[in-house]
Design a protein around this motif. Structure first.
Motif, PDB file in Angstrom:
ATOM      1  N   HIS A   1      -7.163   4.704  -2.452  1.00 12.18           N
ATOM      2  CA  HIS A   1      -5.783   5.078  -2.758  1.00 12.18           C
ATOM      3  C   HIS A   1      -5.560   6.577  -2.559  1.00 12.18           C
ATOM      4  CE1 HIS A   1      -5.477   1.067  -4.529  1.00 12.18           C
ATOM      5  NE2 HIS A   1      -4.158   1.251  -4.586  1.00 12.18           N
ATOM      6  N   ALA A   2      -6.557   7.388  -2.907  1.00 13.83           N
ATOM      7  CA  ALA A   2      -6.419   8.834  -2.714  1.00 13.83           C
ATOM      8  C   ALA A   2      -6.291   9.169  -1.225  1.00 13.83           C
ATOM      9  CB  ALA A   2      -7.617   9.549  -3.327  1.00 13.83           C
ATOM     10  N   TRP A   3      -7.099   8.520  -0.381  1.00 14.81           N
ATOM     11  CA  TRP A   3      -6.982   8.752   1.060  1.00 14.81           C
ATOM     12  C   TRP A   3      -5.638   8.265   1.571  1.00 14.81           C
ATOM     13  CZ3 TRP A   3      -6.131   6.085   5.562  1.00 14.81           C
ATOM     14  CH2 TRP A   3      -6.443   6.753   6.745  1.00 14.81           C
ATOM     15  N   HIS A   4      -5.177   7.139   1.042  1.00 17.65           N
ATOM     16  CA  HIS A   4      -3.884   6.580   1.454  1.00 17.65           C
ATOM     17  C   HIS A   4      -2.749   7.562   1.149  1.00 17.65           C
ATOM     18  CE1 HIS A   4      -0.395   3.899   1.626  1.00 17.65           C
ATOM     19  NE2 HIS A   4      -0.135   4.227   0.385  1.00 17.65           N
ATOM     20  N   ARG A   5      -2.788   8.187  -0.017  1.00 19.92           N
ATOM     21  CA  ARG A   5      -1.725   9.130  -0.372  1.00 19.92           C
ATOM     22  C   ARG A   5      -1.743  10.377   0.498  1.00 19.92           C
ATOM     23  NH1 ARG A   5      -3.318   7.366  -5.602  1.00 19.92           N
ATOM     24  NH2 ARG A   5      -4.749   9.138  -5.767  1.00 19.92           N
ATOM     25  N   SER A   6      -2.909  10.717   1.047  1.00 17.37           N
ATOM     26  CA  SER A   6      -3.010  11.905   1.898  1.00 17.37           C
ATOM     27  C   SER A   6      -2.699  11.625   3.363  1.00 17.37           C
ATOM     28  CB  SER A   6      -4.424  12.502   1.793  1.00 17.37           C
ATOM     29  OG  SER A   6      -5.391  11.609   2.327  1.00 17.37           O
ATOM     30  N   SER A   7      -2.510  10.370   3.733  1.00 13.29           N
ATOM     31  CA  SER A   7      -2.273   9.988   5.123  1.00 13.29           C
ATOM     32  C   SER A   7      -0.816   9.583   5.314  1.00 13.29           C
ATOM     33  CB  SER A   7      -3.204   8.833   5.521  1.00 13.29           C
ATOM     34  OG  SER A   7      -2.875   8.335   6.804  1.00 13.29           O
ATOM     35  N   ASP A   8      -0.116  10.274   6.195  1.00  9.30           N
ATOM     36  CA  ASP A   8       1.282   9.935   6.479  1.00  9.30           C
ATOM     37  C   ASP A   8       1.396   8.564   7.139  1.00  9.30           C
ATOM     38  OD1 ASP A   8       2.037  12.378   5.454  1.00  9.30           O
ATOM     39  OD2 ASP A   8       2.039  13.380   7.405  1.00  9.30           O
ATOM     40  N   LEU A   9       0.473   8.257   8.053  1.00 13.02           N
ATOM     41  CA  LEU A   9       0.532   6.970   8.744  1.00 13.02           C
ATOM     42  C   LEU A   9       0.293   5.819   7.780  1.00 13.02           C
ATOM     43  CD1 LEU A   9      -1.398   7.801  12.041  1.00 13.02           C
ATOM     44  CD2 LEU A   9       1.067   7.664  11.694  1.00 13.02           C
ATOM     45  N   SER A  10      -0.661   5.982   6.882  1.00 18.55           N
ATOM     46  CA  SER A  10      -0.957   4.915   5.934  1.00 18.55           C
ATOM     47  C   SER A  10       0.218   4.679   4.994  1.00 18.55           C
ATOM     48  CB  SER A  10      -2.218   5.268   5.145  1.00 18.55           C
ATOM     49  OG  SER A  10      -2.588   4.202   4.287  1.00 18.55           O
ATOM     50  N   ARG A  11       0.857   5.760   4.525  1.00 21.41           N
ATOM     51  CA  ARG A  11       2.018   5.597   3.649  1.00 21.41           C
ATOM     52  C   ARG A  11       3.195   4.974   4.394  1.00 21.41           C
ATOM     53  NH1 ARG A  11       3.898  10.216   2.553  1.00 21.41           N
ATOM     54  NH2 ARG A  11       2.324  11.654   3.344  1.00 21.41           N
ATOM     55  N   LYS A  12       3.281   5.242   5.682  1.00 29.13           N
ATOM     56  CA  LYS A  12       4.342   4.630   6.481  1.00 29.13           C
ATOM     57  C   LYS A  12       4.152   3.114   6.572  1.00 29.13           C
ATOM     58  CE  LYS A  12       5.260   6.628  10.371  1.00 29.13           C
ATOM     59  NZ  LYS A  12       5.174   7.061  11.792  1.00 29.13           N
ATOM     60  N   LEU A  13       2.919   2.669   6.790  1.00 29.76           N
ATOM     61  CA  LEU A  13       2.669   1.228   6.907  1.00 29.76           C
ATOM     62  C   LEU A  13       2.842   0.521   5.576  1.00 29.76           C
ATOM     63  CD1 LEU A  13      -0.451   1.009   9.259  1.00 29.76           C
ATOM     64  CD2 LEU A  13       1.973   1.101   9.826  1.00 29.76           C
ATOM     65  N   ALA A  14       2.592   1.215   4.459  1.00 27.67           N
ATOM     66  CA  ALA A  14       2.702   0.576   3.142  1.00 27.67           C
ATOM     67  C   ALA A  14       4.140   0.230   2.790  1.00 27.67           C
ATOM     68  CB  ALA A  14       2.106   1.488   2.070  1.00 27.67           C
ATOM     69  N   MET A  15       5.113   0.715   3.558  1.00 29.03           N
ATOM     70  CA  MET A  15       6.508   0.360   3.315  1.00 29.03           C
ATOM     71  C   MET A  15       6.834  -1.044   3.805  1.00 29.03           C
ATOM     72  SD  MET A  15       8.288   3.974   4.417  1.00 29.03           S
ATOM     73  CE  MET A  15       9.926   3.349   4.062  1.00 29.03           C
ATOM     74  N   VAL A  16       5.981  -1.626   4.632  1.00 30.19           N
ATOM     75  CA  VAL A  16       6.211  -2.978   5.155  1.00 30.19           C
ATOM     76  C   VAL A  16       5.868  -3.990   4.069  1.00 30.19           C
ATOM     77  CG1 VAL A  16       5.600  -4.632   6.951  1.00 30.19           C
ATOM     78  CG2 VAL A  16       5.624  -2.181   7.463  1.00 30.19           C
TER      79      VAL A  16
ATOM     80  N   ILE B   1       2.125  -5.362   2.972  1.00 33.30           N
ATOM     81  CA  ILE B   1       1.088  -4.382   3.292  1.00 33.30           C
ATOM     82  C   ILE B   1       1.050  -3.345   2.177  1.00 33.30           C
ATOM     83  CG2 ILE B   1       0.335  -2.594   4.898  1.00 33.30           C
ATOM     84  CD1 ILE B   1       1.537  -4.148   7.156  1.00 33.30           C
ATOM     85  N   GLY B   2      -0.079  -3.259   1.489  1.00 35.59           N
ATOM     86  CA  GLY B   2      -0.262  -2.295   0.424  1.00 35.59           C
ATOM     87  C   GLY B   2      -1.201  -1.183   0.854  1.00 35.59           C
TER      88      GLY B   2
END
Length: 344
Positions: A202-217, A220-221
């Protein structure tokens, strides 16, 4: 003698190298130890190097690219048809050298260090989750031998089992109670390990713009998004969204001949872990949609026509295509997006 193409059969300690010149003639057949690899290829003029996408392939891909070589990784099943004789290191290296020069060969992008580190977190977490499930099933099975039945679901283990081993009315021996308590402690430790790794993901996810973009779908968490970003890398390596879905095994298998199309079940090719995450996420979306009485979305119509399993795979396929579109075209997810049509 100018070597233009090299095939490397990777191993732990001894590597087999096969090289050809511009006319396709074999000019290099050599075995190298691990400590000889860097010294050999740093003195070799830049050429095309092919390897199977297996253990340590991405590491050697980065190393050889830093020396100026062009590195191509291939799935082992695509190299197998080029093996002419019995399987051995020399024949495998020759087959790799032959396969990497084919114009229609499909290649695996070389992952960077950060991508491999994130995927390592996912793989270790997956191992702990499997071990946790196995431990819970073992506790349930051992208690079942004494006539004590624990309901399905890992949550019931932590609630019911302590009460059972503290209950003096049952016939459990003292040594068996201590054994079950030890297994419970191990289960809690596995659960703690899973939570710690999830916090890191989750910490890496919060630091990645691409990962946070995909989590809006929807569907996809953070876990799925981070795994997709680390696995796909540059989405432009794929020709389209359908190729991503096929890469994940979310398209039908075909057994067609004579111009007659015959589509079978899901192909299940590619990364099982990613496919599982996408399908489980799709199931959660279907469950939420089924709770709404006024649901009139695309997925609800699919559920009404087919069954929930087919709908889950269909939604996972759709999400895979959306992921490609977001990554390849640098877009933001829009739930109400409507594709514009050209006006004649």
């Amino acid at each position: 003698m100018k070597i233009t193409t090299v095939g490397i059969d990777l191993a732990k300690n001894v590597f087999q190298v096969h090289g050809i010149d511009e006319h396709g003639k074999a000019v290099l057949k050599k075995q190298l130890r691990r400590d000889q690899m860097a010294a050999f290829f740093v003195n070799l003029s830049p050429c095309l190097i092919g390897m199977e996408a297996c253990g340590s392939a991405h590491h050697w891909g980065r190393e050889l690219q830093s020396m100026g070589h062009t590195v191509r990784l291939m799935a082992p099943q695509f190299v197998k048809p080029y093996v002419k004789t019995n399987k051995n290191d020399a024949a495998d290296a020759e087959a790799i050298c032959e396969a990497v020069g084919r114009p229609n060969m499909r290649f695996v992008p070389v992952k960077n260090v950060e991508q491999q580190a994130v995927l390592a977190l996912h793989r270790v977490r997956q191992g702990f989750v499997r071990a946790r499930t196995a431990q819970a099933n073992q506790i349930r099975g051992l208690l079942g031998e004494f006539g004590l039945i624990v309901p399905q679901g890992i949550g019931h283990i932590a609630k019911r089992v302590p009460e059972l081993i503290e209950d003096g009315a049952n016939e459990l021996p003292g040594a068996f109670r201590l054994l079950i308590q030890r297994l419970l402690d191990h289960l809690k430790e596995l659960d703690r390990q899973v939570e710690e790794l999830e916090d890191k993901i989750h910490a890496w996810h919060r630091s990645s713009d691409l990962s946070r973009k995909l989590a809006m779908v929807p569907g996809i968490g953070p876990i799925t998004a981070s795994a997709l970003v680390a696995s796909i890398g540059d989405a432009k390596n794929f020709d389209g969204g359908r190729q991503v879905a096929a890469w994940l095994g979310l398209v039908p298998r075909q057994h067609s001949s004579g111009g007659k199309s015959n589509l079978l079940g899901m192909s299940k090719r590619g990364d099982t872990y990613l496919r599982t995450l996408l399908i489980h996420g799709a199931r959660s979306v279907i469950y939420r949609v089924s709770q709404r009485a006024d649901a009139c979305s695309w997925i609800s119509s699919v559920v009404n026509r087919r069954n929930k399993n087919v709908a889950a795979v269909a939604l996972a396929n759709k999400n895979a295509r959306i992921v490609w579109a977001l990554l390849a075209h640098d877009r933001q997810f829009d739930a109400g997006y409507v594709r514009s049509t050209a006006v004649a």
